[in-house]
Design a protein around this motif. Structure first.
Motif, short mmCIF file in Angstrom:
data_model
loop_
_atom_site.label_atom_id
_atom_site.label_comp_id
_atom_site.label_asym_id
_atom_site.label_seq_id
_atom_site.Cartn_x
_atom_site.Cartn_y
_atom_site.Cartn_z
N TYR A 32 29.13 52.07 48.86
CA TYR A 32 30.25 51.57 47.99
C TYR A 32 30.02 50.23 47.10
O TYR A 32 29.82 49.20 48.35
CB TYR A 32 31.65 51.76 48.52
N THR A 33 30.50 50.06 46.36
CA THR A 33 30.43 48.60 45.56
C THR A 33 31.93 48.53 45.03
O THR A 33 32.54 49.52 44.67
CB THR A 33 29.37 48.56 44.50
N PHE A 34 32.16 47.35 44.57
CA PHE A 34 33.51 47.14 43.91
C PHE A 34 33.21 46.48 42.55
O PHE A 34 32.67 45.60 42.24
CB PHE A 34 34.37 46.20 44.86
N LYS A 35 34.11 47.12 41.59
CA LYS A 35 34.15 46.89 40.22
C LYS A 35 35.49 46.12 39.71
O LYS A 35 36.51 46.85 40.04
CB LYS A 35 33.59 48.03 39.43
N GLU A 36 35.50 44.92 39.27
CA GLU A 36 36.46 44.12 38.89
C GLU A 36 36.64 44.29 37.41
O GLU A 36 35.59 43.97 36.81
CB GLU A 36 36.50 42.97 39.40
N GLU A 37 37.77 44.72 36.74
CA GLU A 37 38.26 44.58 35.31
C GLU A 37 39.45 43.97 35.12
O GLU A 37 40.42 44.29 35.93
CB GLU A 37 38.09 45.90 34.88
N ILE A 38 39.47 43.22 33.88
CA ILE A 38 41.06 43.04 33.48
C ILE A 38 41.14 43.67 32.23
O ILE A 38 40.49 43.52 31.38
CB ILE A 38 40.79 41.37 33.21
N MET A 39 42.28 44.35 32.30
CA MET A 39 42.36 45.24 31.08
C MET A 39 44.01 45.16 31.03
O MET A 39 44.87 44.72 31.73
CB MET A 39 42.32 46.61 31.26
N LEU A 40 44.39 45.65 29.85
CA LEU A 40 45.81 45.84 29.32
C LEU A 40 46.63 46.73 30.49
O LEU A 40 45.99 47.62 31.00
CB LEU A 40 46.06 46.50 28.22
N GLU A 41 47.74 46.58 30.64
CA GLU A 41 48.59 47.07 31.81
C GLU A 41 48.56 48.49 31.55
O GLU A 41 48.51 49.46 32.36
CB GLU A 41 49.92 46.40 31.93
N GLU A 42 49.17 49.02 30.42
CA GLU A 42 48.91 50.39 30.01
C GLU A 42 47.67 50.96 30.42
O GLU A 42 47.49 52.24 30.69
CB GLU A 42 49.52 50.72 28.55
#
Length: 51
Positions: A32-42
Motif C-alpha cells: 500500500y502507498t498513500f496518495k495525498e490530494e487537495i480538492m474542493l470539499e464537495e
C-alpha cells in the motif's frame, strides 16, 4: 505540517478545500502507498463515498 496546510485552506469567503489521503494498493507488489490530494470539499465527499 498538516496543521499548517489545513489552516491555510480555511480562508473566509473563499472556496472550501479538503486534504484527502487515500491508501492505494499496488497491483504488482501488493504493498500500500498513500496518495495525498487537495480538492474542493464537495468533490472530496463524492470521492470518499465511491461515486
Amino acid at each position: 505540517m498538516a496543521k499548517k496546510v489545513v489552516a491555510t485552506l480555511k480562508k473566509e469567503g473563499g472556496a472550501k478545500y479538503a486534504k484527502v489521503i487515500r491508501a492505494v494498493k499496488s497491483p504488482k507488489t501488493g504493498a500500500y502507498t498513500f496518495k495525498e490530494e487537495i480538492m474542493l470539499e464537495e468533490d472530496a465527499k463524492k470521492a470518499l463515498s465511491g461515486n
